[in-house]
Design a protein around this motif. Structure first.
Motif: not given
Lengths: 128, 617
Positions: A28-34, A56, A58-59, A61-62, A64, B281, B283, B286
């Motif tokens: 788990i990395l705990g973030f999202s990319i876009g 970038y 994009t998100r 995870t608190p 994480g 998008t 992704s 995780d």
């Protein structure tokens, strides 16, 4: 952070080391990319330059791993473990980030606040 | 030439003054130098003339490209600037396929050719409209022209569609698709074309009056007519005439709004960039790359993609008509990139479904495909949200097992189930419902419940279904509007859905049939609950199939609809037989357990993403 294709990119970067969290077979990395060169950069809410096809964050995870490491939403990822991320497809970026055999990813990221902070400090430094 | 002569005269004077030979020397040695000077003078004059000619040519050429005459254009005091008509790349190639060949000269091929041509014409007209620096009158006329072409285009598409329907599907690819691709290239090449033909251009420009109001329009028709002429019988007079007659035959659409809509719709299609951007998008990282494990991709992000990609999906389906396998591959490929998002949804749904039959014995189920029917009524009664199943059932009794294919779509439509009576409703419901589905678990869960059965049906039945499907899409692909395509399919999907539902009951024989029915709604309300209760086996199957598919790798599509549809296909026929190997299942079970544990621990993650109904592991 905008750049001219073919020209070297100069940016203030921060080194971030994310310790992947292992959960079962999953890392788990705990973030999202876009983003990525295969995605429409115009829809990227984080980029200043709407032609920027970089990756970038994009998100986050608190709590994480990424959050702990200091990654922030809106960061532009320049490198992952030394691999360039400014000219890659989305999937390529994912691959680089989610390698199974690597428990740690080292990112070079840049963000606006970073650049401003550096500029600011430079300015004061010169004054003195 | 006369003009040039004049120019050179006046200019020559200037040059002399500034030239190397100063007037002073001139006057001094008159005798010795006059002769040489005269020769030199003449020489310079000639060169100047040539240069000016060249400059003019260049300026005109530039004007052809930019639409504006450069200020550097050498003008004599009394001379008027030449009328320049901006040249748009008129020289394009029609795809070979679109040009009817002698062998198969049918009405259809002719219409196709006509359609391909008209497409380019329309595109050109549209571009003319967008040009800047136009006077009002010109712009207006161009707009009208554009609309006219658009209308023609529509009509042609319609006729072509009709013909296709009549003939069944004869040619593998509809002209529509081909031309779309062509347009991009022709546009790109336009610049180079004009350059290449500069000779022609200059001559044209020198006689401004002869210019045609719509150069593009007039130019393009030339090449195709020639070819079509030969192939079509001699009675064919000229393309333009034919077009006119066509136009007359077809009812004109009086609604301007419609037209405008069409243009807006079509423009993006026509202007496909060489490299297509997928919608932006995100992704989540995780999930392991390309691993089917659980993934939580935000439904939020995927929803835009879905809407955009939907039409392509239809196209895919349509084109896939030939071999079933092909369609499978294609679909599976599309989803591969989006690995994370789909599996998740799947899992949850599955879970909800399986509740009814915790230990699903696949072998047993396979044999049972037929069972669903009788149970239908039961089913309907128990579940409030189910519409009147009997009705649907009756309509498409034959396509019983096919549901697996479209099950996903059916999910989306679930919200609209309450009033499933008439076809038109379904159609409309489709586009609308899909976005809804993406929002949250609620929409899916009921559908998911129904879904379980899809794995069960025996392979043989599936096959029949596929054949049917193949027939459908091909005809549809020409349909100009989204609705056309959907119309035929949606009812089927709906139906499938119901049919499938009964299966679970059978399976659940041993457990508790009544409970099963009730459970789904409850889960609906509590996504978390759902996930916890997942029957492993279901999940496993899903994951497995998913994994396999993802390995096929291919273009990406993040549209949920698409993936769902795809998955169903893949799963049912091929995967079903493979289920028995328990090992895999066990592994997955472990994972699932872990996942679940993770969920429990990090419940806040789920909470954080309001839009994600999926839980992060």
């Amino acid at each position: 952070m905008s750049f001219v294709p073919g020209q070297p990119v100069t940016a203030v970067v921060q080194r971030i080391e994310i310790q992947k969290l292992r959960q079962g077979n999953n890392l788990i990395l705990g973030f999202s990319i876009g983003g990525g060169i295969d995605q429409d950069p115009g829809q990227n809410p984080f980029s200043e330059d709407k032609t920027d096809k970089g990756i970038y964050v994009t998100r986050i995870t608190p709590g994480g791993p990424a959050d702990v490491a200091g990654l922030m939403m809106g960061d532009k990822i320049m490198q992952v473990n030394g691999w360039d991320m400014t000219m890659v497809t989305h999937d390529k970026a994912r691959k680089r980030l989610t390698k199974k055999n690597e428990d740690v990813v080292r990112l070079l990221v840049t963000r606006k606040s970073l650049e401003e902070a550096v500029k600011h400090s430079m300015g004061t430094y010169h004054k003195q | 030439m006369e003009i040039n002569g004049e120019i050179s005269d006046t200019d020559s004077g200037i040059i002399l003054h500034s030239g190397s030979d100063s007037p002073t020397t001139h006057t001094k040695d008159v005798t010795t130098h006059t002769r040489a000077m005269k020769v030199k003078h003449q020489d310079l004059r000639d060169r100047l003339e040539i240069c000016i000619l060249e400059l003019k040519k260049l300026c005109i050429r530039e004007a052809e490209l930019t639409g504006r005459l450069s200020e550097d254009y050498p003008l004599l005091p009394g001379e008027k600037p030449p009328q320049i008509r901006r040249r748009i790349g008129a020289a394009f190639k029609l795809d070979e396929q679109n040009i009817p060949h002698g062998a198969e000269e049918s009405e259809l091929s002719f219409v196709d050719a006509e359609l391909a041509l008209q497409m380019k014409i329309y595109e050109a007209a549209r571009k003319l409209c967008e040009e800047e620096h136009l006077s009002k009158a010109v712009r207006k006329s161009r707009l009208q022209q554009c609309k006219r072409e658009e209308k023609k285009l529509k009509q042609l598409q319609e006729t072509s569609f009709q013909l296709r329907l009549e003939h069944g599907r004869s040619s593998p690819l509809p002209a529509f698709n081909i031309t779309q691709q062509d347009l991009g290239t022709s546009d790109d090449s336009s610049l180079s074309d004009s350059v290449v033909q500069d000779e022609e251009v200059t001559s044209q420009s020198s006689q401004p009056s002869s210019g045609l109001p719509y150069p593009v329009e007039t130019d393009p028709p030339q090449p195709p007519p020639a070819s079509s002429h030969s192939s079509v019988d001699g009675s064919y007079m000229s393309p333009s005439v034919a077009k006119q007659s066509l136009q007359l035959n077809l009812p004109q659409s009086p609604l301007a709004s419609l037209d405008s809509k069409l243009s807006s719709d079509s423009s993006p299609l026509y202007d496909l960039p060489p490299i297509q951007h997928t919608p932006w998008t995100e992704s989540s990282l995780d999930q392991p790359y390309q691993k089917n494990k659980k993934s939580r991709s935000s439904s939020k992000t995927s929803s835009p993609a879905k809407s955009e990609l939907l039409p392509p999906l239809e196209a895919c389906l349509a084109q896939a008509g030939l071999p079933l396998q092909l369609s499978h591959l294609r679909l599976s490929r599309t989803q591969s990139s989006s690995t994370p998002s789909t599996p998740e949804m799947r899992v949850h749904r599955q879970l909800s479904l399986r509740l009814s039959s915790p230990e699903s014995s696949f072998d047993k189920d396979r044999g049972r495909t037929r069972g669903p029917r009788r149970r239908l009524t039961e089913y309907a009664i128990t579940l409030p949200q189910t519409p009147s199943p009997p009705v649907n059932f009756g309509n498409h009794a034959n396509s019983e097992d096919s549901n697996s294919e479209h099950s996903f779509t059916s999910y989306n439509s679930s919200p609209c189930q309450e009033s499933p009576c008439d076809l038109p409703k379904y159609q409309s419901a489709f586009p609308i419902s899909s976005p809804v589905g993406s929002y949250g678990p609620q929409a899916f869960s009921p559908a998911g419940f129904y879904h379980n059965p899809r794995h069960l049906p025996s392979p043989s039945t599936k096959n029949t279904y596929y054949n049917k499907e193949m027939v459908y899409p091909p005809d549809m692909d020409m349909s100009p509007s989204y609705f056309h395509q959907q119309a035929p399919c949606s009812p089927n999907r709906y139906e499938y859905w119901y049919k499938d539902t009964p299966v679970p009951h059978q399976r659940s024989q041993r457990p508790l049939p009544p409970d099963v029915r009730l459970t789904p709604p409850a889960q609906w309300d509590h996504p978390q609950y759902r996930s916890n209760c997942l029957p492993r086996q279901v999940v496993n199957e899903q994951l497995k199939s998913w994994h396999r598919r993802s390995q096929l790798k291919a273009p990406r599509s993040r549209s949920l609809d698409r993936q769902g549809a795809v998955r169903m296909k893949n799963v049912s026929p091929r995967e079903a037989p493979c289920y028995p190997n328990q090992k895999y299942h066990d592994q997955i079970n472990q994972r699932a357990a872990l996942q679940r544990a993770a969920e429990g621990v990090q419940g806040h993650w789920v909470v954080d993403d309001g839009t994600h109904y999926m839980s992060q592991v």
